[in-house]
Design a protein around this motif. Structure first.
Motif, PDB file in Angstrom:
ATOM      1  N   CYS A   1       0.841  -1.198   0.000  1.00 20.24           N
ATOM      2  CA  CYS A   1       0.000   0.000   0.000  1.00 20.24           C
ATOM      3  C   CYS A   1       0.878   1.252   0.000  1.00 20.24           C
ATOM      4  CB  CYS A   1      -0.913  -0.017   1.216  1.00 20.24           C
ATOM      5  SG  CYS A   1      -1.903   1.485   1.386  1.00 20.24           S
ATOM      6  N   ALA A   2       0.578   2.174  -0.901  1.00 21.34           N
ATOM      7  CA  ALA A   2       1.388   3.390  -1.021  1.00 21.34           C
ATOM      8  C   ALA A   2       1.219   4.315   0.185  1.00 21.34           C
ATOM      9  CB  ALA A   2       1.019   4.131  -2.299  1.00 21.34           C
ATOM     10  N   ARG A   3       0.141   4.152   0.954  1.00 23.71           N
ATOM     11  CA  ARG A   3      -0.100   5.046   2.101  1.00 23.71           C
ATOM     12  C   ARG A   3       0.394   4.450   3.415  1.00 23.71           C
ATOM     13  NH1 ARG A   3      -6.231   6.795   0.789  1.00 23.71           N
ATOM     14  NH2 ARG A   3      -5.827   7.866  -1.176  1.00 23.71           N
ATOM     15  N   CYS A   4       0.074   3.161   3.673  1.00 19.88           N
ATOM     16  CA  CYS A   4       0.403   2.608   4.996  1.00 19.88           C
ATOM     17  C   CYS A   4       1.469   1.522   4.919  1.00 19.88           C
ATOM     18  CB  CYS A   4      -0.853   2.067   5.670  1.00 19.88           C
ATOM     19  SG  CYS A   4      -1.446   0.517   4.950  1.00 19.88           S
ATOM     20  N   LEU A   5       1.927   1.175   3.707  1.00 21.50           N
ATOM     21  CA  LEU A   5       2.944   0.147   3.479  1.00 21.50           C
ATOM     22  C   LEU A   5       2.461  -1.251   3.857  1.00 21.50           C
ATOM     23  CD1 LEU A   5       6.113   2.057   4.796  1.00 21.50           C
ATOM     24  CD2 LEU A   5       5.002   2.207   2.560  1.00 21.50           C
ATOM     25  N   GLY A   6       1.156  -1.383   4.119  1.00 25.61           N
ATOM     26  CA  GLY A   6       0.580  -2.702   4.401  1.00 25.61           C
ATOM     27  C   GLY A   6       0.455  -3.519   3.128  1.00 25.61           C
ATOM     28  N   GLU A   7       0.057  -4.770   3.309  1.00 21.26           N
ATOM     29  CA  GLU A   7      -0.040  -5.679   2.180  1.00 21.26           C
ATOM     30  C   GLU A   7      -1.300  -5.405   1.356  1.00 21.26           C
ATOM     31  OE1 GLU A   7      -0.611 -10.192   2.625  1.00 21.26           O
ATOM     32  OE2 GLU A   7       1.566  -9.921   2.555  1.00 21.26           O
ATOM     33  N   VAL A   8      -1.158  -5.460   0.064  1.00 17.49           N
ATOM     34  CA  VAL A   8      -2.294  -5.337  -0.844  1.00 17.49           C
ATOM     35  C   VAL A   8      -2.441  -6.663  -1.570  1.00 17.49           C
ATOM     36  CG1 VAL A   8      -3.213  -4.152  -2.871  1.00 17.49           C
ATOM     37  CG2 VAL A   8      -1.870  -2.876  -1.204  1.00 17.49           C
ATOM     38  N   THR A   9      -3.570  -7.344  -1.383  1.00 20.56           N
ATOM     39  CA  THR A   9      -3.805  -8.564  -2.153  1.00 20.56           C
ATOM     40  C   THR A   9      -5.090  -8.386  -2.934  1.00 20.56           C
ATOM     41  OG1 THR A   9      -4.948  -9.567  -0.289  1.00 20.56           O
ATOM     42  CG2 THR A   9      -2.633 -10.120  -0.543  1.00 20.56           C
TER      43      THR A   9
ATOM     44  N   CYS B   1      -7.851   4.035   2.794  1.00 19.21           N
ATOM     45  CA  CYS B   1      -6.731   3.818   3.717  1.00 19.21           C
ATOM     46  C   CYS B   1      -6.293   5.155   4.313  1.00 19.21           C
ATOM     47  CB  CYS B   1      -5.556   3.184   2.979  1.00 19.21           C
ATOM     48  SG  CYS B   1      -4.059   3.101   3.984  1.00 19.21           S
ATOM     49  N   ALA B   2      -6.199   5.187   5.650  1.00 17.81           N
ATOM     50  CA  ALA B   2      -5.868   6.434   6.340  1.00 17.81           C
ATOM     51  C   ALA B   2      -4.364   6.723   6.332  1.00 17.81           C
ATOM     52  CB  ALA B   2      -6.386   6.383   7.771  1.00 17.81           C
ATOM     53  N   GLY B   3      -3.573   5.727   6.003  1.00 14.25           N
ATOM     54  CA  GLY B   3      -2.138   5.949   5.882  1.00 14.25           C
ATOM     55  C   GLY B   3      -1.424   6.084   7.209  1.00 14.25           C
ATOM     56  N   LEU B   4      -0.164   6.451   7.139  1.00 13.87           N
ATOM     57  CA  LEU B   4       0.654   6.613   8.334  1.00 13.87           C
ATOM     58  C   LEU B   4       0.624   8.067   8.779  1.00 13.87           C
ATOM     59  CD1 LEU B   4       3.816   4.574   7.261  1.00 13.87           C
ATOM     60  CD2 LEU B   4       1.802   3.767   8.497  1.00 13.87           C
ATOM     61  N   CYS B   5       0.726   8.305  10.078  1.00 17.39           N
ATOM     62  CA  CYS B   5       0.782   9.663  10.599  1.00 17.39           C
ATOM     63  C   CYS B   5       2.059  10.333  10.095  1.00 17.39           C
ATOM     64  CB  CYS B   5       0.767   9.620  12.126  1.00 17.39           C
ATOM     65  SG  CYS B   5       1.133  11.218  12.858  1.00 17.39           S
ATOM     66  N   PRO B   6       1.940  11.500   9.455  1.00 16.02           N
ATOM     67  CA  PRO B   6       3.127  12.167   8.915  1.00 16.02           C
ATOM     68  C   PRO B   6       4.088  12.630  10.015  1.00 16.02           C
ATOM     69  CG  PRO B   6       1.180  13.544   8.634  1.00 16.02           C
ATOM     70  CD  PRO B   6       0.699  12.218   9.166  1.00 16.02           C
TER      71      PRO B   6
ATOM     72  N   ASP C   1       0.386   3.805  12.253  1.00 15.28           N
ATOM     73  CA  ASP C   1      -0.614   3.403  11.267  1.00 15.28           C
ATOM     74  C   ASP C   1      -1.982   3.878  11.724  1.00 15.28           C
ATOM     75  OD1 ASP C   1      -2.342   2.228   9.513  1.00 15.28           O
ATOM     76  OD2 ASP C   1      -1.509   0.209   9.700  1.00 15.28           O
ATOM     77  N   ARG C   2      -2.533   4.861  11.034  1.00 16.92           N
ATOM     78  CA  ARG C   2      -3.802   5.454  11.461  1.00 16.92           C
ATOM     79  C   ARG C   2      -5.003   4.571  11.160  1.00 16.92           C
ATOM     80  NH1 ARG C   2      -2.948  11.644   9.521  1.00 16.92           N
ATOM     81  NH2 ARG C   2      -2.626  10.528   7.567  1.00 16.92           N
ATOM     82  N   ASN C   3      -4.802   3.466  10.405  1.00 17.20           N
ATOM     83  CA  ASN C   3      -5.887   2.492  10.246  1.00 17.20           C
ATOM     84  C   ASN C   3      -6.087   1.728  11.553  1.00 17.20           C
ATOM     85  OD1 ASN C   3      -6.325   2.902   7.370  1.00 17.20           O
ATOM     86  ND2 ASN C   3      -4.316   1.985   7.126  1.00 17.20           N
ATOM     87  N   ALA C   4      -4.973   1.424  12.221  1.00 24.19           N
ATOM     88  CA  ALA C   4      -5.036   0.679  13.476  1.00 24.19           C
ATOM     89  C   ALA C   4      -5.457   1.575  14.631  1.00 24.19           C
ATOM     90  CB  ALA C   4      -3.674   0.043  13.766  1.00 24.19           C
ATOM     91  N   GLU C   5      -5.122   2.868  14.545  1.00 26.96           N
ATOM     92  CA  GLU C   5      -5.451   3.818  15.613  1.00 26.96           C
ATOM     93  C   GLU C   5      -6.184   5.012  15.037  1.00 26.96           C
ATOM     94  OE1 GLU C   5      -2.277   4.913  18.291  1.00 26.96           O
ATOM     95  OE2 GLU C   5      -1.192   3.072  17.807  1.00 26.96           O
TER      96      GLU C   5
END
Ligand SMILES: [Zn+2]
Ligand SMILES: [Zn+2]
Length: 173
Positions: free
Chosen positions: A72-80, A135-140, A145-149
């Motif tokens: 994922c370009a925003r959170c670097l998580g896996e995209v399947t 996807c909310a992405g990572l806090c700058p 990871d703003r998806n988790a929090e």
């Protein structure tokens, strides 16, 4: 040609109009995609095509379904994902339009769909892969990871102090 995406056309001969349907599952070759996203090697590719003998060659049309794995370009998580691409290609018989170097060719009465599939998949891959559209992405500020929090935020006072510090260091240059 050792790819599992090779279709034998001997049974069609060169009789224009002779046709067959080919459905097969092949193991994905290496390197379909970009650095960020692509088809995992050895994942199943499902090919479903109509193969027809036409005057100057073999026309292959249909589709292929491939598995997609990326970051994922925003959170670097896996995209399947799974993706179906349309395939349509005329493979010329040897000696037909000999100057056409771009043309795909029938070789020893076999057609190799792999290069065609490769081009179709790469064209269809998302330029910016996302694990999900919102996807909310990572806090700058801190990289959480703003998806988790989802409630994650920084104390405004601390942020203001950081801003001052940044200003100060910029002036001191
Ligand atoms: Zn994401
Ligand atoms: Zn943060």
């Amino acid at each position: 040609m050792t790819s599992g995406l090779v279709i034998d056309t001997r049974d069609l001969g060169r009789r224009a109009g002779a046709a067959k349907t080919v459905r097969l599952t092949a193991s994905a070759p290496e390197g379909i995609g970009t650095e960020m996203i692509g088809v995992p090697p050895e994942s199943p590719i499902e090919l479903d095509v109509h193969v027809e003998s036409v005057g100057e060659g073999i026309l292959v049309s249909g589709d292929a379904t491939v598995q997609i794995l990326g970051e994922c370009a925003r959170c670097l998580g896996e995209v399947t994902d799974e993706m179906t691409v349309d395939l349509q290609e005329l493979f010329l018989h040897p000696g037909v339009e000999p100057d056409d170097e771009e043309a795909h060719r029938v070789q020893n009465e076999l057609v190799d769909v792999e290069p065609v599939l490769r081009d179709a998949v790469v064209l269809d891959l998302p330029f910016t892969p996302l694990c999900r559209p919102d996807c909310a992405g990572l806090c700058p500020t801190c990289g959480v990871d703003r998806n988790a929090e989802p409630d994650h935020r920084h104390d405004d006072a601390i942020d203001a102090r950081w801003a001052q510090l940044t200003e100060w260091s910029a002036e001191s240059d």
